[in-house]
Design an enzyme around this catalytic site. Structure first.
Site, short mmCIF file in Angstrom:
data_model
loop_
_atom_site.label_atom_id
_atom_site.label_comp_id
_atom_site.label_asym_id
_atom_site.label_seq_id
_atom_site.Cartn_x
_atom_site.Cartn_y
_atom_site.Cartn_z
N ARG A 12 -27.38 42.81 6.37
CA ARG A 12 -28.84 42.91 6.25
C ARG A 12 -29.83 44.08 7.03
O ARG A 12 -30.87 44.23 6.67
CB ARG A 12 -29.55 41.61 6.39
CG ARG A 12 -29.44 40.41 5.31
CD ARG A 12 -29.82 39.20 5.64
NE ARG A 12 -28.83 38.59 6.59
CZ ARG A 12 -28.75 37.35 7.19
NH1 ARG A 12 -29.95 36.80 6.69
NH2 ARG A 12 -27.94 37.09 7.85
N ASP A 20 -16.32 36.97 3.56
CA ASP A 20 -17.12 35.94 4.50
C ASP A 20 -15.76 35.09 4.78
O ASP A 20 -14.81 34.83 3.86
CB ASP A 20 -18.18 34.92 4.00
CG ASP A 20 -18.81 34.37 5.04
OD1 ASP A 20 -19.72 34.90 5.81
OD2 ASP A 20 -18.33 32.95 5.36
O1 CP3 Z 1 -19.71 43.70 8.45
C1 CP3 Z 1 -18.92 42.91 8.44
O2 CP3 Z 1 -18.77 42.49 9.59
C2 CP3 Z 1 -18.22 42.15 7.24
C3 CP3 Z 1 -18.95 41.11 6.71
C4 CP3 Z 1 -18.85 39.47 7.01
C5 CP3 Z 1 -19.60 38.56 6.72
N1 CP3 Z 1 -19.02 37.47 7.17
C6 CP3 Z 1 -20.93 38.88 5.63
C7 CP3 Z 1 -21.99 38.01 5.90
C8 CP3 Z 1 -18.06 38.91 8.21
C9 CP3 Z 1 -16.75 39.46 8.90
C10 CP3 Z 1 -18.29 37.69 8.09
C11 CP3 Z 1 -17.50 36.61 8.78
C12 CP3 Z 1 -18.18 35.35 9.35
N2 CP3 Z 1 -18.78 34.59 8.39
C13 CP3 Z 1 -18.01 34.69 10.42
C14 CP3 Z 1 -17.16 35.49 11.52
C15 CP3 Z 1 -18.00 36.56 12.18
C16 CP3 Z 1 -19.13 36.05 13.08
O3 CP3 Z 1 -20.37 36.54 12.57
O4 CP3 Z 1 -18.94 35.38 14.17
C17 CP3 Z 1 -18.76 33.66 10.30
C18 CP3 Z 1 -18.89 32.60 11.59
C19 CP3 Z 1 -19.24 33.43 9.12
C20 CP3 Z 1 -20.17 32.38 8.48
C21 CP3 Z 1 -21.41 32.80 8.25
N3 CP3 Z 1 -21.63 33.56 6.93
C22 CP3 Z 1 -22.87 32.72 8.91
C23 CP3 Z 1 -22.82 32.28 10.27
C24 CP3 Z 1 -23.68 33.66 8.04
C25 CP3 Z 1 -24.94 33.91 8.42
C26 CP3 Z 1 -26.16 33.05 7.97
C27 CP3 Z 1 -27.51 33.69 7.80
O5 CP3 Z 1 -27.78 34.14 6.42
O6 CP3 Z 1 -27.84 34.19 8.61
C28 CP3 Z 1 -22.83 34.01 6.93
C29 CP3 Z 1 -23.56 34.59 5.91
C30 CP3 Z 1 -23.07 36.09 5.62
N4 CP3 Z 1 -21.93 36.80 5.89
C31 CP3 Z 1 -23.99 36.94 5.33
C32 CP3 Z 1 -23.20 38.38 5.62
C33 CP3 Z 1 -23.85 39.91 5.31
C34 CP3 Z 1 -25.41 37.01 5.17
C35 CP3 Z 1 -25.72 36.69 3.73
C36 CP3 Z 1 -26.81 37.76 3.16
O7 CP3 Z 1 -26.61 38.65 3.48
O8 CP3 Z 1 -27.55 37.02 2.47
#
Ligand code: CP3
Length: 352
Positions: free
Chosen positions: A40, A85
């Protein structure tokens, strides 16, 4: 019918700065990539995602490829990380899970009993074909830039499944591991199997490194980590030992666990911003290249403060056999992308 296993399409990128540093060799420049570099903070990401749900995006190869490429083109980072994810393999296997914007993964039917665990499906490699197809597209786009694949570690995945969604205190998860250790270990065993299948599929498709995200392991004491989590993460990392790509093991708030997380079997140890890299190197016997560890919030400070922090971290990283510059956790959504580009340029300008 027997499936044909295609020869791996892995490129020979041994001299890429990221892979050199991850192998403990001196890189031509200090490599940098950032967790959540695709996401984002980038207007081009927000535009692409406008009409597509997160999980839908994660199973659309062209979108995965394009979103993964965006930060590589914009910032000139030394590695791409597959846009996906940690819940993607669970979803692919048939577990009822969605990613709710602003919240994170939400599970329709939390897993809390032996029956719930028995119902959890295994993952078959063909169920993640859209992810492996995306890797194929990326290998053609990336040129000399390595691609990092990843998976969630068993504990972090279990936390979402047991709690039913994101949790501050992980109380149901911690209750389950103590109250019903058999159920707990059966759950982590099943999740380790899914994680191994998912990581191996990514390696077979051609990723150049894998990162195991145990984001929430820092909620545990070292004693509990060793008893309830270590055997399962070690099983995953050991299974990947002969994959021919470096393994990175990362968690948040894991200063007290760094020794154990390194012992679980990793090449590179990921470090959040709470522990200086020279201290992290000491805690892991100076045997592992380190990855980290700029506080993502520092990117909101003035230029001079950011530069000071980057230079301090690079200096401290020299205590380890290798250093891959990164943040201590993911890019925060409101980060100015131009600041990220300048940090990449600064790191690249420093003596490797
Ligand atoms: O660029 C990168 O690092 C690759 C993308 C990536 C995403 N998720 C994309 C994502 C990676 C490596 C993850 C892993 C992930 N997902 C983890 C481990 C990494 C960390 O951050 O500790 C965890 C715990 C998750 C679970 C998860 N998925 C969370 C906590 C969230 C955020 C919720 C929010 O909206 O704030 C997600 C959603 C997510 N995963 C987004 C992205 C870009 C946001 C969704 C969106 O853009 O609408």
């Amino acid at each position: 019918m027997a499936t044909t296993v295609l020869p791996p399409t892995r490129r020979d990128l041994r001299d890429a700065p990221f892979l050199a540093a991850a192998a403990g060799r001196r890189p031509s420049r200090i490599p940098i990539w950032l967790m959540r570099q695709a996401g984002r903070s980038l207007p081009e990401y927000r535009a692409l995602r406008a009409d597509t749900g997160m999980l839908q995006a994660c199973v659309t190869p062209e979108l995965i490829c394009e979103i993964t490429m965006q930060p590589v083109r914009r910032h000139g980072v030394d590695a791409a990380i597959l846009f996906s994810d940690i819940v993607v393999p669970l979803h692919a296997a048939g577990v009822g899970v969605d990613i709710v914007a602003g919240t994170g993964p939400v599970v329709s039917r939390p897993v809390r009993s032996a029956e719930d665990v028995a119902r959890l499906p295994e993952l078959r490699v063909e169920q993640v074909a859209r992810v492996t197809d995306a890797i194929g597209l990326l290998l053609r786009e990336l040129g000399d830039t390595p691609l990092i694949g990843f998976a969630g570690a068993p504990f972090t995945l279990a936390s979402y499944l047991v709690e039913g969604g994101p949790s501050r205190n992980h109380e149901r998860t911690k209750a389950l591991m103590r109250t019903a250790p058999d159920v707990w270990h059966a759950l982590l065993d099943r999740l380790a199997g899914i994680t191994i299948t998912f990581l191996q599929a990514q390696v077979d498709a051609g990723v150049d490194a894998v990162q195991l995200f145990d984001s929430w392991a820092g909620a545990l004491s070292e004693r509990d980590y060793r008893r309830y989590v270590f055997p399962h993460s070690a099983r995953v990392l050991t299974a990947m030992a002969d994959a021919g790509v470096p393994r990175i093991h990362f968690g948040v708030g894991t200063g007290e666990l760094l020794g154990a997380m390194a012992e679980a079997g990793t090449d590179v140890i990921g470090v959040d911003w709470r522990v200086p890299l020279d201290e992290a190197a000491r805690r892991t016997g100076r045997r592992h290249p380190v990855q980290g560890n700029l506080d993502p919030a520092v990117l909101f400070a003035d230029v001079a403060s950011i530069e000071d922090e980057v230079c301090r971290i690079v200096a401290e990283g020299r205590a380890a056999p290798g250093h891959v510059f990164n943040l201590g956790h993911g890019v925060l959504p409101d980060t100015d992308p131009d600041v990220i580009t300048r940090v990449v340029e600064l790191v690249h300008s420093l003596e490797p």
